[in-house]
Structures are given as structure tokens and as C-alpha cells.
Design an enzyme around this catalytic site. Structure first.
Site, PDB file in Angstrom:
ATOM      1  N   SER A   1       0.834  -1.200   0.000  1.00 43.50           N
ATOM      2  CA  SER A   1       0.000   0.000   0.000  1.00 43.50           C
ATOM      3  C   SER A   1       0.875   1.258   0.000  1.00 43.50           C
ATOM      4  O   SER A   1       1.718   1.429  -0.876  1.00 43.50           O
ATOM      5  CB  SER A   1      -0.960  -0.038   1.201  1.00 43.50           C
ATOM      6  OG  SER A   1      -1.959   0.951   1.090  1.00 43.50           O
TER       7      SER A   1
ATOM      8  N   GLU B   1      -1.933  -2.340  -8.246  1.00 45.33           N
ATOM      9  CA  GLU B   1      -3.242  -2.508  -7.607  1.00 45.33           C
ATOM     10  C   GLU B   1      -3.562  -1.206  -6.904  1.00 45.33           C
ATOM     11  O   GLU B   1      -2.728  -0.317  -6.827  1.00 45.33           O
ATOM     12  CB  GLU B   1      -3.209  -3.682  -6.621  1.00 45.33           C
ATOM     13  CG  GLU B   1      -2.163  -3.568  -5.507  1.00 45.33           C
ATOM     14  CD  GLU B   1      -2.646  -2.847  -4.260  1.00 45.33           C
ATOM     15  OE1 GLU B   1      -3.860  -2.875  -3.971  1.00 45.33           O
ATOM     16  OE2 GLU B   1      -1.812  -2.248  -3.565  1.00 45.33           O
TER      17      GLU B   1
ATOM     18  N   HIS C   1      -4.811  -5.112  -1.741  1.00 40.81           N
ATOM     19  CA  HIS C   1      -5.822  -4.905  -0.698  1.00 40.81           C
ATOM     20  C   HIS C   1      -6.954  -5.922  -0.859  1.00 40.81           C
ATOM     21  O   HIS C   1      -8.053  -5.589  -1.292  1.00 40.81           O
ATOM     22  CB  HIS C   1      -6.373  -3.488  -0.778  1.00 40.81           C
ATOM     23  CG  HIS C   1      -5.366  -2.408  -0.500  1.00 40.81           C
ATOM     24  ND1 HIS C   1      -4.414  -2.017  -1.427  1.00 40.81           N
ATOM     25  CD2 HIS C   1      -5.162  -1.644   0.600  1.00 40.81           C
ATOM     26  CE1 HIS C   1      -3.679  -1.048  -0.902  1.00 40.81           C
ATOM     27  NE2 HIS C   1      -4.111  -0.797   0.315  1.00 40.81           N
TER      28      HIS C   1
END
Length: 307
Positions: free
Chosen positions: A116, A212, A277
Site C-alpha cells: 500500500s 493494484e 488490498h
């Protein structure tokens, strides 16, 4: 694109430091993550400021200087074999320029794990330390502490990386073909936020891009990809593997955006590799040579992620 140094795999008894370079950490999840690591016969140590919260900016796990010091001290500690991020969130961008990258490079290769917001640090470890890193679950993340698939894939990558050299898509190709290159990538919005900064990769030329994101609606994903296209950052990319897109609206709409923006590059593009995620998120190495086969739906590493 230059080959990077692979750190050594972990062995039972290895000492691993847990740091919080970004958002605040939930203590009970941290304890659950530490229990899992101890169950793998690792020796986890928690950096001094992991449970801090910034006095005015509650989305940060304490002051920038403290978060940076925790990471640097853990990395430069010769007794530490790996550094695991407790969570993502936001804040890594605020500390990456506070780190002494010469000292960290001199401390030698170690295993680094996070995802992330930690994308910013993955880029810096590649460009400033020349190091392979692992885009994998956060040690205090709910998707890690409550999901055995994520746990076992990370464990296999850390201890027996030769057993997880082939990663398989659950989707279908958006664009056909087969390509080879060095893996790189992370969270799309963070890659775009990093454009033009001194620790970021200058582009994806010669690489296999793994991307992503979370919580970005289709038009925003369009904007992010268009920014990468307009800056030339995607020029020369060899192939693209897509991970999860949680909270990004109806997948059919998003898939159309991905196909529209990436399909014209003339390289294989494959969806649903199950990293990022999502539940059961796989651990993806950055900095290793691999082959992406759109028809087979596989990403095959030439060598294990860790030595």
C-alpha cells in the site's frame, strides 16, 4: 533495468523488526501479528514508536522524525534480519527523504515487507539500496492476522521461496502475449504520487509492472493511468500484472478502464493476480526477473525471491 540484490531467506530464530512508517497501528492486531510471527519461530521486536499517534494529524503513526528513526535504526541494527511494516495508510512519503540511504545501503541487504503506502519505500529501496523487496501483507493488518492464505504465502516466501516461484491469475488476459522483465510496481496512486521525486524509479522500461489500488473510482484510476502514459513512465514496459481493486466501484466498469488505458501498449496485461488490498493477498517480489504468460495466466520467477 538493472538486476537487484536478493536478500537471504529467513531461518528459524531470525530476528525481525516491526516498524510503522505510515498510519497508526491497532495494538490488538499488532499483538496478533506478533503471535503469528512467534509461531513461525521468528523473534519479532517492536520499534519504539510503532504504537504512537501524531498529536495533531491522527492519520500518522507519530512524528515523522520518530517513524524515520525507527526504520533506520531497525535496518542498521546488525542483529535484525528482516524489517516488516505494521500497516500502510499514509505517511511513508513524509519520511523517505529523512532516511540516510547511504547508511542503509551500507548496512547490507535485508528482507523488507510491506504494501500500500509503503510503495514509496519499495521504490527507494530499489533505487537507493539496489535491493529486492517483498510487496506483502502488513504485520498488524487485518488481512494478515485473519487470513491463512496470506499468512502461508508470506511464510513460504520468507522461508522456502523456491516453493512459490509460480504465481497464478484467477482472471483472464486483457491483452495477450508473453513477456520477460524485472518486476516492479505497487499501489498505483502511490506510484503516481512518487513521479519526479529523487527516490522514485524513472520509469518502467524493461520491467513487468505489478499494480493494484483501493478506494479509487474508475475515473480516478483512468486519471492515474493517463498520468503515467502522458509522462512516458510506461514507455518500454514489457508486461502488466494486475492485483486487487477493492472499493474501486463495479469491476466491469473498472475492467473497461484498465483495458482502454493499458491495452494499447502492445504488451500482455493479465488481471486478478490476488495481491494488494484483498483477502488472501499474495506476496509479490519486486526486483526479480520473471516471465508473464497471458494465455497461461502465470507469472513465473526466474529465481526465488530470496537467496
Amino acid at each position: 533495468m538493472k538486476e537487484l540484490v536478493r536478500p537471504s531467506r529467513l531461518a528459524p530464530g531470525a530476528r525481525v523488526a516491526v516498524v510503522a512508517p505510515s498510519g497508526p497501528v491497532v495494538e490488538e492486531r499488532l499483538q496478533a501479528g506478533l503471535d503469528l510471527l512467534r509461531g513461525w519461530d521468528l523473534d519479532p521486536v517492536v520499534a519504539p514508536h510503532v504504537l504512537d499517534t501524531h498529536g495533531e494529524l491522527g492519520y500518522l503513526a507519530g512524528a515523522d522524525a520518530d517513524r524515520a528513526a525507527d526504520l533506520q535504526q531497525a535496518w542498521c541494527d546488525p542483529s535484525v534480519d528482516a524489517v516488516l511494516c505494521a500497516r500502510g495508510g499514509y505517511g511513508a512519503q513524509r519520511i523517505v527523504d529523512l532516511l540516510d540511504w547511504e547508511a542503509m545501503r551500507a548496512a547490507g541487504p535485508k528482507v523488507f515487507v510491506g504494501f500500500s503506502d509503503v510503495t514509496t519505500l519499495h521504490q527507494a529501496f530499489a533505487t537507493r539500496a539496489g535491493l529486492v523487496t517483498l510487496y506483502g501483507p502488513a504485520a498488524a493488518g487485518v488481512d494478515f492476522v485473519k487470513n491463512t492464505v496470506a499468512q502461508e504465502h508470506l511464510r513460504a516466501t520468507l522461508f522456502a521461496p523456491e516453493t512459490v516461484r509460480v504465481l497464478t491469475s484467477r482472471g483472464t488476459p486483457l491483452a495477450p502475449g508473453r513477456a520477460r522483465g524485472l518486476t516492479l510496481g505497487g499501489c498505483l496512486s502511490l506510484l503516481v504520487s512518487d513521479l519526479g521525486t529523487r527516490h522514485a524509479r524513472p520509469g518502467a522500461r524493461g520491467g513487468l509492472l505489478l499494480i493494484e489500488d483501493v478506494g479509487e473510482q474508475a475515473y480516478r484510476v483512468d486519471r492515474l493511468l493517463t498520468q503515467l502514459l502522458r509522462t512516458g513512465w510506461l514507455d518500454g514496459v514489457q508486461g502488466i500484472a494486475l492485483g486487487s481493486w477493492a472499493g474501486c466501484g463495479p469491476y466491469g466498469t473498472l475492467r473497461a478502464v484498465l483495458a482502454d488505458r493499458l491495452g494499447g501498449l502492445g504488451v500482455p496485461v493479465v488481471e486478478e493476480f490476488g495481491f494488494g488490498h484483498c483477502e488472501g493477498a499474495l506476496t509479490m517480489p519486486f526486483g526479480v526477473t520473471a516471465e508473464l504468460d497471458a494465455e497461461a495466466g502465470t507469472l513465473t520467477l526466474d529465481e526465488p525471491a530470496l537467496r
